[in-house]
Design an enzyme around this catalytic site. Structure first.
Site, PDB file in Angstrom:
ATOM      1  N   ILE A 190       0.783  -1.189  -0.019  1.00 45.02           N
ATOM      2  CA  ILE A 190       0.007   0.181   0.023  1.00 45.02           C
ATOM      3  C   ILE A 190       0.869   1.299   0.002  1.00 45.02           C
ATOM      4  O   ILE A 190       0.463   2.260  -0.495  1.00 45.02           O
ATOM      5  CB  ILE A 190      -1.061   0.021   1.215  1.00 45.02           C
ATOM      6  CG1 ILE A 190      -0.183   0.129   2.407  1.00 45.02           C
ATOM      7  CG2 ILE A 190      -1.916  -1.156   1.200  1.00 45.02           C
ATOM      8  CD1 ILE A 190      -1.192   0.535   3.643  1.00 45.02           C
ATOM      9  N   ASP A 191       2.398   1.076   0.529  1.00 49.29           N
ATOM     10  CA  ASP A 191       3.025   2.272   0.575  1.00 49.29           C
ATOM     11  C   ASP A 191       3.476   2.757  -0.692  1.00 49.29           C
ATOM     12  O   ASP A 191       3.964   4.053  -0.924  1.00 49.29           O
ATOM     13  CB  ASP A 191       4.224   2.042   1.346  1.00 49.29           C
ATOM     14  CG  ASP A 191       3.811   1.362   2.837  1.00 49.29           C
ATOM     15  OD1 ASP A 191       2.753   1.670   3.235  1.00 49.29           O
ATOM     16  OD2 ASP A 191       4.877   0.613   3.276  1.00 49.29           O
TER      17      ASP A 191
HETATM   18  O1  F6P Z   1       4.372  -1.547   4.796  1.00 48.74           O
HETATM   19  C1  F6P Z   1       2.881  -1.446   4.879  1.00 48.74           C
HETATM   20  C2  F6P Z   1       2.314  -1.183   6.167  1.00 48.74           C
HETATM   21  O2  F6P Z   1       1.071  -1.213   6.139  1.00 48.74           O
HETATM   22  C3  F6P Z   1       2.941   0.257   6.535  1.00 48.74           C
HETATM   23  O3  F6P Z   1       2.110   1.121   5.705  1.00 48.74           O
HETATM   24  C4  F6P Z   1       2.670   0.226   8.018  1.00 48.74           C
HETATM   25  O4  F6P Z   1       3.645   1.167   8.606  1.00 48.74           O
HETATM   26  C5  F6P Z   1       3.151  -1.222   8.336  1.00 48.74           C
HETATM   27  O5  F6P Z   1       2.976  -1.906   7.214  1.00 48.74           O
HETATM   28  C6  F6P Z   1       2.360  -1.828   9.620  1.00 48.74           C
HETATM   29  O6  F6P Z   1       2.961  -3.053   9.770  1.00 48.74           O
HETATM   30  P1  F6P Z   1       2.184  -4.176  10.818  1.00 48.74           P
HETATM   31  O7  F6P Z   1       1.036  -4.848   9.767  1.00 48.74           O
HETATM   32  O8  F6P Z   1       3.200  -4.989  10.961  1.00 48.74           O
HETATM   33  O9  F6P Z   1       1.511  -3.332  11.738  1.00 48.74           O
END
Ligand code: F6P
Length: 360
Positions: free
Chosen positions: A140-141
């Site tokens: 998504i980033d």
């Molecule tokens: O890299 C995708 C992402 O959703 C980021 O935008 C976010 O900081 C991170 O993963 C969240 O990770 P987790 O699912 O481990 O909380």
């Protein structure tokens, strides 16, 4: 000769992964008559004993799954084969086991669908030799270099835009400044795109250093000009004004992740402007749910093209979007840098042209 290929989803999930798996299976089985083996839970499926795999067929991966969020193969953003967790709480380099198990399964090639973290791990595995790898960018980033879009990004932008659509009327009803904190890690792509699409007054992204004075003066000007609301979008990776990151510690793993900038800004803005502020942290809502049409189309293009790369023997490449075309980018290029928001990009110029404040 019939080929056998593996497919895995690796790293954080996002909308469009199941649509990608479906496209891979339809093309590999339908056009080439190959066998497709799904590797469960990302790299873990090739490292746990017994190996965790599933035979993928067009009937299993039928059209129903392309509408669904998440990944039915499962994923992980923890089990790095180079630092694989051991039972006694340590880590061990299992990279050679990964390659051995790939061969034990009789795989001729592997398609890995991953974000920038996974791509770096996969490149290291490729460097060891012995793997025929093709990768597909998803996150998504949207911070994977070499491609205009990764799977999942456009859906996340839709979700964040819808959040702004819902926040604006309630903000106007109560004369409030609404702060929407969105994901994106160190990249501001979601915040920028959703902010433009959702009519934000202020967008703060990690790539642009801001001053609170400038943000607050914009909010005061809006009120003086008669606006009865303000919409502020902030990317989770934006730091405090002094440059310090705001993080939360995961209680299980002890790992840090971004979180808290929305509430930090809320307090500062309220104290400085007198505005009543409210914060919405969108979080994983951006990662779940149905993929939008554009993500399903991108998933289909990437899935089919990845299988064609294998057919051509073009390994160690990532499929990528360039304009309307799908191209193959060497995995070294895809992993050499992180794609951040370019302050000179068309999108930034449009945002500035709309009068959106970036606090700089
Ligand atoms: O890299 C995708 C992402 O959703 C980021 O935008 C976010 O900081 C991170 O993963 C969240 O990770 P987790 O699912 O481990 O909380």
């Amino acid at each position: 000769m019939t080929k056998r290929i593996g497919v895995m989803t690796s790293g954080g999930d996002c909308p469009g992964l199941n649509a990608t798996i479906r496209a891979i299976v339809y093309k590999a089985v339908g056009t080439y008559g190959w066998e497709v083996l799904g590797i469960k839970k990302g790299t873990t499926g090739l490292l746990r004993s017994p190996l965790d795999t599933i035979q993928l067929t067009p009937s299993l991966c039928n059209t129903a799954i392309m509408r669904t969020g998440g990944t039915f193969l499962g994923s992980t953003n923890k089990d790095n084969p180079f630092y694989f967790p051991t039972e006694n709480g340590g880590v061990k380099d299992r990279s050679k086991d990964f390659i051995k198990n790939y061969h034990d399964l009789g795989l001729d090639a592997l398609i890995a669908i991953g974000g920038d973290g996974s791509m770096k791990i996969l490149k290291r595995l490729c460097d060891l030799g012995g793997l025929n790898l093709v990768t597909i960018p998803k996150t998504i980033d949207n911070d994977v270099a070499g491609t205009e879009n990764a799977i999942g990004h456009l859906t996340a932008v839709e979700v964040a835009t819808e959040a702004l659509d819902r926040l604006q009327p309630t903000a106007a009803s109560h004369q409030r400044a609404m702060i929407l904190e969105v994901m994106g890690r160190d990249a501001g792509h979601i915040a920028l795109a959703a902010g433009v699409a959702g009519g934000a007054d202020v967008i703060l992204i990690p790539e642009i250093r801001y001053s609170l004075d400038k943000v607050c003066s914009r909010i005061k000007t809006l009120a003086m000009d008669g606006s009865n609301f303000a919409l502020i979008v902030v990317a989770e990776g934006v730091k405090k004004e002094d440059g310090q990151p705001l993080t939360v510690t995961d209680p299980k793993s002890g790992r840090l992740r971004y979180g808290g900038i929305g509430h930090y800004l809320s307090e500062k803005i309220s104290l400085s402007t007198g505005a009543e502020t409210r914060v919405t942290v969108l979080g994983h809502v951006q990662r779940g749910g149905e993929p939008c049409a554009e993500d399903r189309i991108l998933a289909s293009k990437f899935g089919v093209s990845a299988v064609d790369l294998i057919a051509k023997g073009q390994f160690n490449h990532m499929v990528a979007l360039k304009g309307q075309d799908i191209i193959a980018v060497p995995i070294q290029i895809a992993t050499a840098s992180q794609k951040l928001v370019d302050s000179e990009s068309t999108m930034m110029q449009i945002a500035r042209g709309l009068g959106i404040c970036f606090g700089d």
